[in-house]
Design a protein around this motif. Structure first.
Motif, PDB file in Angstrom:
ATOM      1  N   ALA A 108       0.795  -1.428   0.033  1.00  0.00           N
ATOM      2  CA  ALA A 108       0.087  -0.068   0.063  1.00  0.00           C
ATOM      3  C   ALA A 108       0.865   1.144   0.027  1.00  0.00           C
ATOM      4  O   ALA A 108       0.417   2.150  -0.528  1.00  0.00           O
ATOM      5  N   ALA A 109       1.816   1.163   0.732  1.00  0.00           N
ATOM      6  CA  ALA A 109       2.922   2.543   0.769  1.00  0.00           C
ATOM      7  C   ALA A 109       3.673   2.680  -0.633  1.00  0.00           C
ATOM      8  O   ALA A 109       3.585   3.679  -0.937  1.00  0.00           O
ATOM      9  N   LYS A 110       3.832   1.620  -1.264  1.00  0.00           N
ATOM     10  CA  LYS A 110       4.617   1.747  -2.517  1.00  0.00           C
ATOM     11  C   LYS A 110       3.412   2.298  -3.332  1.00  0.00           C
ATOM     12  O   LYS A 110       3.901   2.889  -4.538  1.00  0.00           O
ATOM     13  N   MET A 111       2.191   1.818  -3.588  1.00  0.00           N
ATOM     14  CA  MET A 111       1.197   2.265  -4.357  1.00  0.00           C
ATOM     15  C   MET A 111       1.278   3.877  -4.231  1.00  0.00           C
ATOM     16  O   MET A 111       0.868   4.579  -5.397  1.00  0.00           O
ATOM     17  N   MET A 112       1.144   4.619  -2.883  1.00  0.00           N
ATOM     18  CA  MET A 112       1.126   5.814  -2.822  1.00  0.00           C
ATOM     19  C   MET A 112       2.423   6.602  -3.274  1.00  0.00           C
ATOM     20  O   MET A 112       2.448   7.787  -3.909  1.00  0.00           O
ATOM     21  N   LEU A 113       3.522   6.276  -3.139  1.00  0.00           N
ATOM     22  CA  LEU A 113       4.847   6.591  -3.427  1.00  0.00           C
ATOM     23  C   LEU A 113       5.190   6.670  -5.008  1.00  0.00           C
ATOM     24  O   LEU A 113       5.685   7.672  -5.497  1.00  0.00           O
ATOM     25  N   GLU A 114       4.710   5.514  -5.516  1.00  0.00           N
ATOM     26  CA  GLU A 114       5.005   5.372  -6.772  1.00  0.00           C
ATOM     27  C   GLU A 114       3.914   5.698  -7.794  1.00  0.00           C
ATOM     28  O   GLU A 114       4.283   5.749  -9.059  1.00  0.00           O
ATOM     29  N   GLY A 115       2.728   6.104  -7.345  1.00  0.00           N
ATOM     30  CA  GLY A 115       1.659   6.479  -8.390  1.00  0.00           C
ATOM     31  C   GLY A 115       1.381   7.900  -8.069  1.00  0.00           C
ATOM     32  O   GLY A 115       1.856   8.561  -7.301  1.00  0.00           O
ATOM     33  N   GLU A 116       0.306   8.393  -8.610  1.00  0.00           N
ATOM     34  CA  GLU A 116      -0.145   9.905  -8.830  1.00  0.00           C
ATOM     35  C   GLU A 116      -1.386   9.895  -7.964  1.00  0.00           C
ATOM     36  O   GLU A 116      -1.901  11.163  -7.641  1.00  0.00           O
ATOM     37  N   GLU A 117      -2.047   9.044  -7.731  1.00  0.00           N
ATOM     38  CA  GLU A 117      -3.513   8.661  -7.057  1.00  0.00           C
ATOM     39  C   GLU A 117      -3.370   9.249  -5.452  1.00  0.00           C
ATOM     40  O   GLU A 117      -2.371   8.701  -4.959  1.00  0.00           O
ATOM     41  N   SER A 118      -4.346   9.876  -5.169  1.00  0.00           N
ATOM     42  CA  SER A 118      -4.521  10.169  -3.832  1.00  0.00           C
ATOM     43  C   SER A 118      -4.898   8.936  -2.765  1.00  0.00           C
ATOM     44  O   SER A 118      -5.449   7.914  -3.588  1.00  0.00           O
ATOM     45  N   PRO A 119      -4.550   8.911  -1.438  1.00  0.00           N
ATOM     46  CA  PRO A 119      -5.161   7.972  -0.749  1.00  0.00           C
ATOM     47  C   PRO A 119      -6.362   7.428  -0.778  1.00  0.00           C
ATOM     48  O   PRO A 119      -6.902   6.441  -1.210  1.00  0.00           O
ATOM     49  N   ALA A 120      -7.406   8.655  -0.949  1.00  0.00           N
ATOM     50  CA  ALA A 120      -8.653   8.543  -1.178  1.00  0.00           C
ATOM     51  C   ALA A 120      -9.148   7.730  -2.518  1.00  0.00           C
ATOM     52  O   ALA A 120     -10.025   6.835  -2.706  1.00  0.00           O
ATOM     53  N   VAL A 136     -10.290   0.057  -4.557  1.00  0.00           N
ATOM     54  CA  VAL A 136     -10.274  -1.331  -4.158  1.00  0.00           C
ATOM     55  C   VAL A 136     -11.636  -1.585  -3.186  1.00  0.00           C
ATOM     56  O   VAL A 136     -11.742  -2.575  -2.514  1.00  0.00           O
ATOM     57  N   THR A 137     -12.648  -0.535  -3.406  1.00  0.00           N
ATOM     58  CA  THR A 137     -13.539  -0.735  -2.505  1.00  0.00           C
ATOM     59  C   THR A 137     -15.220  -0.918  -3.450  1.00  0.00           C
ATOM     60  O   THR A 137     -15.624   0.148  -3.856  1.00  0.00           O
ATOM     61  N   SER A 138     -15.365  -2.123  -3.723  1.00  0.00           N
ATOM     62  CA  SER A 138     -16.472  -2.463  -4.221  1.00  0.00           C
ATOM     63  C   SER A 138     -17.741  -2.285  -3.737  1.00  0.00           C
ATOM     64  O   SER A 138     -17.819  -2.576  -2.399  1.00  0.00           O
ATOM     65  N   PRO A 139     -19.052  -1.667  -4.092  1.00  0.00           N
ATOM     66  CA  PRO A 139     -19.995  -1.436  -3.533  1.00  0.00           C
ATOM     67  C   PRO A 139     -20.694  -2.854  -2.585  1.00  0.00           C
ATOM     68  O   PRO A 139     -20.550  -3.901  -3.435  1.00  0.00           O
TER      69      PRO A 139
END
Length: 280
Positions: free
Chosen positions: A213-225, A231-234
């Protein structure tokens, strides 16, 4: 390659973590690093054997050789050290402090006019060269020396130059932050064990999940939200988990933890400097 000579005043665990990172990084050679303490020759011998740096007792240190002096002893000794350094440093030599609760202005007021000072705060992940380190230059510090100090600190992780009035909230996020994640891991393991999983597997699963999860935030452009929403399906499993987290006050608890740690950091700074002034 850094050309300056660096000296550590103090040889405790934080100093050793920094020395280890600097030597391993290759940004500075071991013979450019001097480590000193007041009287513990055995500790200095240990540091010399492990890292190949130069070691010397404090009274034998030639301060004229030093470009940057890193204060890494106990904060209670700061006044005596600063009084001594007033007569040994010139303004172009940089004093870098890793001492909690001691502001740049406190040090500048007790040193010669124009003395270059930098306050830094690594965290415990320094031992793995993954620290999030704050850096606050003083009023007189030359930008070239700021950049040299930043390059040194990058040997133990990422470095963030921040205004000093943000140091308390940085402490609440990064200084205390590893403990929040360890606390989360404690509960992940506790819950998994209650469901019949073994501790070793739980440790690996939980830690890998946090790392990914940390790498997804550090290496991508998307915000945590945005990442959370992806990853949240209804009506799915993640939505159910997040609903439970929200109902239990998870978000408020995280904010309260950061504010609580930041508030205590501010109190401790006042207490430490107040005790030092009162002891004179």
């Amino acid at each position: 390659m850094i050309k300056q000579t660096i000296a550590f005043l103090g040889a405790g665990s934080m100093a050793e973590a920094m020395i280890s990172g600097m030597v391993e990084s290759g940004n500075i050679s071991a013979d450019q690093i001097i480590v000193t303490n007041r009287s513990n020759q055995d500790r200095l011998n240990e540091i010399n054997d492990k890292y190949g740096v130069r070691t010397v007792l404090k009274d034998d240190l030639d301060f004229s050789q030093v470009d940057q002096l890193i204060l890494a002893m106990k904060p209670k000794d700061i006044d005596a050290v600063l009084e001594d350094l007033r007569y040994k440093l010139n303004p172009n030599q940089v004093l870098v402090s890793v001492l909690a609760g001691i502001s740049t202005s406190y040090m500048e007021d007790r040193l010669n006019d124009g003395q270059e000072v930098i306050r830094v705060m690594p965290n415990t992940s320094s031992t793995l060269r993954e620290s999030a380190t704050a850096m606050c230059p003083g009023h007189y510090t030359d930008m070239e020396n700021v950049l040299v100090s930043k390059a040194l600190l990058q040997s133990i992780g990422e470095v963030f130059i921040i205004p000093e009035d943000k140091m308390d909230v940085f402490t609440g996020i990064a200084g205390s932050g590893p403990a929040y994640f360890y606390y989360l891991m404690e509960h992940i393991e506790e819950t998994g064990r209650a469901e019949g999983m073994d501790s070793k597997t739980l440790r690996e699963i939980g830690a890998q999940t946090l790392l990914g999860a940390a790498k997804m935030m550090l290496e991508g452009e998307e915000s945590p939200a945005e990442l959370r929403k992806k990853v949240t399906s209804p009506n799915g499993t993640t939505a159910a988990g997040l609903d439970a987290l929200e109902e239990s006050g998870g978000g408020d608890a995280i904010s309260a933890a950061i504010k609580g740690a930041a508030g205590r950091s501010k109190e401790l700074s006042k207490e430490i400097e107040g005790l030092l002034v009162g002891s004179k």
